[in-house]
Design a protein around this motif. Structure first.
Motif, PDB file in Angstrom:
ATOM      1  N   HIS A  18       0.720 -17.480  -1.295  1.00  0.00           N
ATOM      2  CA  HIS A  18       0.565 -15.964  -0.690  1.00  0.00           C
ATOM      3  C   HIS A  18       1.906 -15.580  -0.334  1.00  0.00           C
ATOM      4  CE1 HIS A  18      -4.082 -15.268   0.085  1.00  0.00           C
ATOM      5  NE2 HIS A  18      -3.831 -15.614  -1.259  1.00  0.00           N
ATOM      6  N   SER A  44       2.276 -11.963   0.248  1.00  0.00           N
ATOM      7  CA  SER A  44       1.350 -11.535   1.301  1.00  0.00           C
ATOM      8  C   SER A  44       0.933 -10.110   1.351  1.00  0.00           C
ATOM      9  CB  SER A  44       1.787 -12.060   2.639  1.00  0.00           C
ATOM     10  OG  SER A  44       2.975 -11.272   3.109  1.00  0.00           O
ATOM     11  N   ALA A  45      -0.098  -9.841   2.258  1.00  0.00           N
ATOM     12  CA  ALA A  45      -0.367  -8.146   2.315  1.00  0.00           C
ATOM     13  C   ALA A  45       0.606  -7.485   2.937  1.00  0.00           C
ATOM     14  CB  ALA A  45      -1.568  -8.295   3.506  1.00  0.00           C
ATOM     15  N   ARG A  46       1.586  -8.139   3.786  1.00  0.00           N
ATOM     16  CA  ARG A  46       2.699  -7.584   4.194  1.00  0.00           C
ATOM     17  C   ARG A  46       3.711  -7.050   3.203  1.00  0.00           C
ATOM     18  NH1 ARG A  46       7.653  -8.855   5.806  1.00  0.00           N
ATOM     19  NH2 ARG A  46       7.151 -11.021   5.266  1.00  0.00           N
ATOM     20  N   ALA A  51       2.927  -4.502   0.915  1.00  0.00           N
ATOM     21  CA  ALA A  51       2.781  -3.124   1.212  1.00  0.00           C
ATOM     22  C   ALA A  51       4.287  -2.673   1.318  1.00  0.00           C
ATOM     23  CB  ALA A  51       2.335  -3.163   2.737  1.00  0.00           C
ATOM     24  N   ASP A 106      -1.869 -12.292  -2.461  1.00  0.00           N
ATOM     25  CA  ASP A 106      -3.011 -11.944  -1.737  1.00  0.00           C
ATOM     26  C   ASP A 106      -3.636 -10.767  -2.676  1.00  0.00           C
ATOM     27  OD1 ASP A 106      -5.251 -10.832  -0.404  1.00  0.00           O
ATOM     28  OD2 ASP A 106      -4.014 -11.190   1.573  1.00  0.00           O
ATOM     29  N   ALA A 159      -5.457  -7.901  -0.952  1.00  0.00           N
ATOM     30  CA  ALA A 159      -4.252  -7.014  -0.590  1.00  0.00           C
ATOM     31  C   ALA A 159      -3.646  -6.266  -1.881  1.00  0.00           C
ATOM     32  CB  ALA A 159      -3.143  -7.730   0.356  1.00  0.00           C
ATOM     33  N   GLU A 202      -6.003  -3.314  -2.717  1.00  0.00           N
ATOM     34  CA  GLU A 202      -5.846  -2.230  -1.793  1.00  0.00           C
ATOM     35  C   GLU A 202      -4.707  -1.285  -1.858  1.00  0.00           C
ATOM     36  OE1 GLU A 202      -5.911  -4.106   2.183  1.00  0.00           O
ATOM     37  OE2 GLU A 202      -8.029  -4.462   1.972  1.00  0.00           O
ATOM     38  N   GLN A 203      -3.418  -1.893  -2.315  1.00  0.00           N
ATOM     39  CA  GLN A 203      -2.134  -1.227  -2.500  1.00  0.00           C
ATOM     40  C   GLN A 203      -2.472  -0.455  -3.833  1.00  0.00           C
ATOM     41  OE1 GLN A 203       0.224  -0.859  -0.570  1.00  0.00           O
ATOM     42  NE2 GLN A 203      -0.774  -2.276   1.207  1.00  0.00           N
TER      43      GLN A 203
END
Length: 339
Positions: A223, A226-228, A231, A249, A252, A255-256
């Protein structure tokens, strides 16, 4: 008379020329069904064998390794990635593990480059339009507008053999090259590519238009996107992954993409333990995601070279020498008795 040939179990079908050579050199047992074997099937097939010729579809975890027949001394992976094998457990059990690196470089780089072209130019979307809509009205000035590659910035995560090969191809399309890697590459590599090294992955992600992943999967790179970090990528940018699904991820990423922060993604690998995520399939139907069937290295030439490398590893090991593509765990622990 007892045969002196190595006895091997091959868990999947390989190119015919490779199977023929293996049959000549070794006592070879091939899984004719060409479906992933269960752990019990592997154990049954390994009775009396010296070598397991595995692939990425074989889950060789600590539990399986503990139950291997004592005759087994070598796991010769047909493939570059070995995250299906518990290297720590294999090392502790006194087993040697090999893989087939280098031979996949050009084919994987070709696929990554093709997907980088497919995303901004909407190639798959344009194909689907023709196949699904027989009433296509033809060309118009504003139909299927994509984006030009020349002048865009490519961010490469992992500047090894494949990452460097991708960079070389990308330069021909007019992309500027940026990369993040554990170590900076020497001037002999950087200078011809006019490549910019970033020691801060977050900063690079915010600056480039396309990100492509080419780093090995390790404890540190799991990862890595990662989600961070997903984003923090540049709004409207694209992501390409022909390496390992665990590098990002996936939830995530979805989602983006759904939120419109990322313009698109191209994935040749994905978390498909229970089938491909339906949300990814929906995004693919919308032309936001390109999905290919783990085919980055799927050329006949690559598969034959992989098989030849497996043969070299087996013969070298059985002759009492260290095979050229031996793998070690990240942090070797004291070994148990030699098998």
């Amino acid at each position: 008379m007892t045969s002196s040939k190595a006895k091997i179990l091959v868990t999947r079908r390989l190119p015919a020329s490779i199977e023929a050579r293996m049959a000549t050199l070794f006592e070879t047992d091939v899984n004719e069904a060409d479906t992933a074997l269960t752990p019990d099937d592997i154990l049954f097939g390994l009775e009396g064998k010296d070598v397991l010729v595995s692939t990425i579809t074989d889950r060789i975890d600590a539990g399986l390794i503990a139950r291997l027949p004592q005759s087994v001394r070598l796991i010769a992976q047909f493939g570059n990635g070995v995250d299906n094998i518990d290297l720590d457990a294999a090392w502790s059990a006194g087993l040697t593990v090999t893989n087939t690196p280098s031979v996949l470089t050009e084919d994987t780089a070709d696929m990554a480059t093709a997907l980088m072209l497919a995303l901004p130019r909407r190639l798959l979307e344009g194909t689907q339009m023709l196949l699904q809509d027989r009433a296509w009205a033809g060309w118009s000035p504003t139909s299927m507008l994509g984006h030009r590659l020349r002048g865009k910035a490519l961010g490469i995560v992992g500047m090894g053999r494949i990452g460097t090969a991708v960079a070389s191809r990308a330069r021909a399309f007019g992309l500027s090259i940026h990369y993040y890697s554990r170590k900076r590459r020497p001037p002999g590599i950087e200078t011809p590519l006019e490549a910019t090294y970033w020691d801060d992955l977050d900063a690079m992600l915010a600056a480039v238009d396309i990100v492509t992943l080419h780093t090995p999967l390790t404890r540190d790179t799991h990862h890595i996107l990662s989600a961070r970090r997903l984003a923090s990528m540049k709004p409207g940018s694209h992501l390409v992954n022909v390496s390992r699904p665990e590098l990002l991820d996936e939830a995530a990423l979805i989602e983006q993409l759904e939120a419109g922060h990322l313009a698109g993604a191209a994935l040749d690998v994905f978390e498909n333990h229970d089938g491909i995520n339906p949300r990814l399939l929906d995004l693919a139907q919308q032309g936001r995601v390109a999905l290919t069937a783990h085919m980055a290295s799927a050329t006949l030439e690559a598969r034959i070279e992989m098989g030849e490398t497996v043969i070299v590893n087996i013969r070298t090991f059985m002759d009492g020498h260290q095979p050229p593509h031996r793998l070690l765990p990240e942090t070797p622990v004291p070994r148990g008795p030699q098998a």
